[in-house]
Every structure is written in C-alpha cells, then in structure tokens.
Write a protein that holds these residues in place. Structure first.
Motif, PDB file in Angstrom:
ATOM      1  N   MET A  84       0.816  -1.211   0.000  1.00  0.00           N
ATOM      2  CA  MET A  84       0.000   0.000   0.000  1.00  0.00           C
ATOM      3  C   MET A  84       0.849   1.260   0.000  1.00  0.00           C
ATOM      4  O   MET A  84       0.524   2.250  -0.656  1.00  0.00           O
ATOM      5  N   SER A  85       1.958   1.211   0.732  1.00  0.00           N
ATOM      6  CA  SER A  85       2.870   2.351   0.722  1.00  0.00           C
ATOM      7  C   SER A  85       3.425   2.595  -0.664  1.00  0.00           C
ATOM      8  O   SER A  85       3.627   3.738  -1.078  1.00  0.00           O
ATOM      9  N   ASN A  86       3.673   1.496  -1.401  1.00  0.00           N
ATOM     10  CA  ASN A  86       4.196   1.642  -2.760  1.00  0.00           C
ATOM     11  C   ASN A  86       3.182   2.322  -3.673  1.00  0.00           C
ATOM     12  O   ASN A  86       3.548   3.152  -4.515  1.00  0.00           O
ATOM     13  N   ILE A  87       1.909   1.969  -3.517  1.00  0.00           N
ATOM     14  CA  ILE A  87       0.873   2.626  -4.320  1.00  0.00           C
ATOM     15  C   ILE A  87       0.795   4.104  -3.931  1.00  0.00           C
ATOM     16  O   ILE A  87       0.655   4.982  -4.786  1.00  0.00           O
ATOM     17  N   GLY A  88       0.904   4.368  -2.628  1.00  0.00           N
ATOM     18  CA  GLY A  88       0.926   5.756  -2.158  1.00  0.00           C
ATOM     19  C   GLY A  88       2.068   6.531  -2.778  1.00  0.00           C
ATOM     20  O   GLY A  88       1.909   7.693  -3.182  1.00  0.00           O
ATOM     21  N   ALA A  89       3.228   5.891  -2.883  1.00  0.00           N
ATOM     22  CA  ALA A  89       4.393   6.561  -3.470  1.00  0.00           C
ATOM     23  C   ALA A  89       4.154   6.885  -4.943  1.00  0.00           C
ATOM     24  O   ALA A  89       4.543   7.961  -5.416  1.00  0.00           O
ATOM     25  N   VAL A  90       3.497   5.976  -5.672  1.00  0.00           N
ATOM     26  CA  VAL A  90       3.194   6.220  -7.087  1.00  0.00           C
ATOM     27  C   VAL A  90       2.227   7.404  -7.220  1.00  0.00           C
ATOM     28  O   VAL A  90       2.435   8.308  -8.046  1.00  0.00           O
TER      29      VAL A  90
ATOM     30  N   ARG B 251      -2.525   6.145   4.765  1.00  0.00           N
ATOM     31  CA  ARG B 251      -3.353   5.898   5.959  1.00  0.00           C
ATOM     32  C   ARG B 251      -3.665   4.402   6.075  1.00  0.00           C
ATOM     33  O   ARG B 251      -3.612   3.834   7.176  1.00  0.00           O
ATOM     34  N   ALA B 252      -4.018   3.784   4.950  1.00  0.00           N
ATOM     35  CA  ALA B 252      -4.321   2.346   4.958  1.00  0.00           C
ATOM     36  C   ALA B 252      -3.095   1.545   5.370  1.00  0.00           C
ATOM     37  O   ALA B 252      -3.185   0.591   6.165  1.00  0.00           O
ATOM     38  N   ALA B 253      -1.928   1.947   4.851  1.00  0.00           N
ATOM     39  CA  ALA B 253      -0.686   1.248   5.215  1.00  0.00           C
ATOM     40  C   ALA B 253      -0.395   1.401   6.695  1.00  0.00           C
ATOM     41  O   ALA B 253       0.074   0.461   7.360  1.00  0.00           O
ATOM     42  N   LEU B 254      -0.707   2.566   7.235  1.00  0.00           N
ATOM     43  CA  LEU B 254      -0.445   2.822   8.651  1.00  0.00           C
ATOM     44  C   LEU B 254      -1.366   2.004   9.548  1.00  0.00           C
ATOM     45  O   LEU B 254      -0.965   1.561  10.633  1.00  0.00           O
ATOM     46  N   ARG B 255      -2.596   1.779   9.089  1.00  0.00           N
ATOM     47  CA  ARG B 255      -3.522   0.949   9.868  1.00  0.00           C
ATOM     48  C   ARG B 255      -3.021  -0.495   9.933  1.00  0.00           C
ATOM     49  O   ARG B 255      -3.177  -1.168  10.960  1.00  0.00           O
ATOM     50  N   ILE B 256      -2.432  -0.957   8.856  1.00  0.00           N
ATOM     51  CA  ILE B 256      -1.923  -2.333   8.822  1.00  0.00           C
ATOM     52  C   ILE B 256      -0.631  -2.470   9.605  1.00  0.00           C
ATOM     53  O   ILE B 256      -0.412  -3.447  10.326  1.00  0.00           O
ATOM     54  N   ASN B 257       0.236  -1.467   9.493  1.00  0.00           N
ATOM     55  CA  ASN B 257       1.525  -1.517  10.183  1.00  0.00           C
ATOM     56  C   ASN B 257       1.793  -0.167  10.858  1.00  0.00           C
ATOM     57  O   ASN B 257       2.507   0.684  10.323  1.00  0.00           O
TER      58      ASN B 257
ATOM     59  N   ASN C 158       3.620   0.639  13.190  1.00  0.00           N
ATOM     60  CA  ASN C 158       4.981   0.825  13.707  1.00  0.00           C
ATOM     61  C   ASN C 158       5.999   1.203  12.637  1.00  0.00           C
ATOM     62  O   ASN C 158       7.175   1.380  12.941  1.00  0.00           O
ATOM     63  N   CYS C 159       5.543   1.310  11.395  1.00  0.00           N
ATOM     64  CA  CYS C 159       6.465   1.689  10.320  1.00  0.00           C
ATOM     65  C   CYS C 159       6.906   3.139  10.516  1.00  0.00           C
ATOM     66  O   CYS C 159       6.077   4.041  10.701  1.00  0.00           O
ATOM     67  N   GLU C 160       8.214   3.380  10.476  1.00  0.00           N
ATOM     68  CA  GLU C 160       8.733   4.719  10.763  1.00  0.00           C
ATOM     69  C   GLU C 160       8.552   5.687   9.595  1.00  0.00           C
ATOM     70  O   GLU C 160       8.362   6.891   9.816  1.00  0.00           O
ATOM     71  N   THR C 161       8.606   5.192   8.376  1.00  0.00           N
ATOM     72  CA  THR C 161       8.582   6.096   7.226  1.00  0.00           C
ATOM     73  C   THR C 161       7.166   6.481   6.791  1.00  0.00           C
ATOM     74  O   THR C 161       6.973   7.568   6.240  1.00  0.00           O
ATOM     75  N   THR C 162       6.190   5.626   7.039  1.00  0.00           N
ATOM     76  CA  THR C 162       4.833   5.908   6.554  1.00  0.00           C
ATOM     77  C   THR C 162       4.256   7.198   7.133  1.00  0.00           C
ATOM     78  O   THR C 162       3.686   8.007   6.385  1.00  0.00           O
ATOM     79  N   PRO C 163       4.367   7.443   8.453  1.00  0.00           N
ATOM     80  CA  PRO C 163       3.826   8.705   8.975  1.00  0.00           C
ATOM     81  C   PRO C 163       4.469   9.932   8.339  1.00  0.00           C
ATOM     82  O   PRO C 163       3.785  10.933   8.061  1.00  0.00           O
TER      83      PRO C 163
END
Length: 221
Positions: free
Chosen positions: A1-7, A22-28, A30-35
C-alpha cells in the motif's frame, strides 16, 4: 500500500496518496517512514486546495502534525493560512513553532516581521526581519521589508541600504523600485525617484501606484 501511495505521490495525486498511506499505517502502525510520507502528502494536498478551501488546507496541515509533530513545514503553512485569515495570534504561534523545529526558516521570521509591522510594533518587526536576513542574506522580500520599515522610522540611510540590496539580488523586483522611488522623493532627489518609478512601471505595467507616483514627481520637476 505504501508503494501505491508513493506512485500517487509522484503523480501529484496527494489525496489518493494520503489515503493509501493511511491504509498502510492501519496495517503496520509501527512503520517509521509511513507517517512522514503521509505528512508530506497532507501538506502538499493542503497547498493544492488552500486557495479554494482554506479551512480544508488547515485540516490537512493539522493532520500532518498528528503523524509528524516535528514537521516545520506543516507549522509554517498553518502560520500562512492563519495569517491570510487575519488570525494573527495563531499565525505567530505556528511561525514560532516553525523556527523551533527549523531555526533557519527565513520565511517564518520574515512573516512574523510582517505581522508585527501591520500591528505597528516596529521594533519587533525589525527584530524578526533581521533574523530572517541572518538566515538568508539574499532574501529580497525581507530586504525590501527592512527598507520600508526604516523609511517609516525615518532612518533613510538604512532604508537606502536595504532597498538597494533588494534590487541588487532581485533586479526584477518591481515593488522595491517603487519603494526606492519614495525614498529618493523623501531625499529630494526627484530625478532618481522618477527613474525608480519608471523602472517599476517597466517591470509591472499594470501597477497603479508607481504611475501615480511618477505623475506626482513629474509635476514637481
């Protein structure tokens, strides 16, 4: 999901990018880069919509700070938004937070100076203008603002110094030429004032003030 966000982010579709982050953050969570990526997208989305939806832009910047509370750019854009809404106390708070997290943000210091100048607190305006110049000695807008402030306070030598520096670093800065025209007029140098107004008109043909000022000077010569 983060990759789609990046695109989506690369395509300038910041709303969709933010949704994917936001969807990626709900799944993980604890990811430091997504926020951080989400915050950047929200700021860019705010900039996209601020002209048509200023309150929506504020919501974007505010949400960005939920995900990245140290993001100076979010505080800065909140400051700009509140200043444009004439909510100067809130603007100043956010500009102060901007320089707390980014002490070299000349734009925030300059904008604080503008607010204090509008509030007729010339001492504080000069203080923040000089802080902006310390961060960026070639910041033409602040050099111009310093020139205007010193003209207002009757310190014409200092005013000439800063206005001259403004047009030296930004030769097409029409407003600075208009202010130089005022300054030379105050000095009694009508010929030089006329040249400054003509240069301003050349750069900004639709501006009314320089044309009126040129006419006034011409009638005195």
């Amino acid at each position: 999901m983060s990759n789609i966000g990046a695109v989506c982010r690369q395509q300038g579709n910041y709303q969709a990018a933010a949704d994917w982050y936001r969807a990626a953050l709900r799944i993980n969570p604890n990811c430091e880069t997504t926020p951080m990526n989400l915050a950047v997208c929200l700021i860019n989305r705010g900039l996209q919509i601020k002209a048509s939806d200023p309150k929506g832009a504020i919501r974007c910047y505010t949400e960005a700070l939920v995900h990245c509370p140290t993001n100076a750019n979010a505080y800065y854009n909140l400051g700009v938004s509140y200043a444009e809404m004439h909510k100067y106390d809130k603007a100043l708070v956010n500009y102060q937070l901007t320089v707390h997290f980014d002490p070299r943000c000349a734009e925030a210091y300059n904008n604080m100076g503008v607010i204090f100048k509008e509030q007729e607190n010339l001492d504080k305006a000069l203080k923040y203008y000089h802080m902006a110049i310390q961060c960026n000695p070639r910041f033409a807008q602040t050099l111009n603002n310093l020139g205007v402030a010193y003209t207002t306070s009757g310190k014409l030598t200092e005013a000439l110094e800063y206005l001259s520096r403004a047009v030296a670093v930004a030769p097409n800065y029409a407003e600075a030429y208009n202010n130089l025209g005022w300054l030379f007029w105050d000095h009694g140098d009508l010929a030089q004032a006329l040249r400054m107004y003509e240069r301003c008109i050349e750069l900004s043909p639709t501006s009314k003030n320089p044309s009126q000022n040129r006419h006034s000077v011409s009638s005195c010569t």
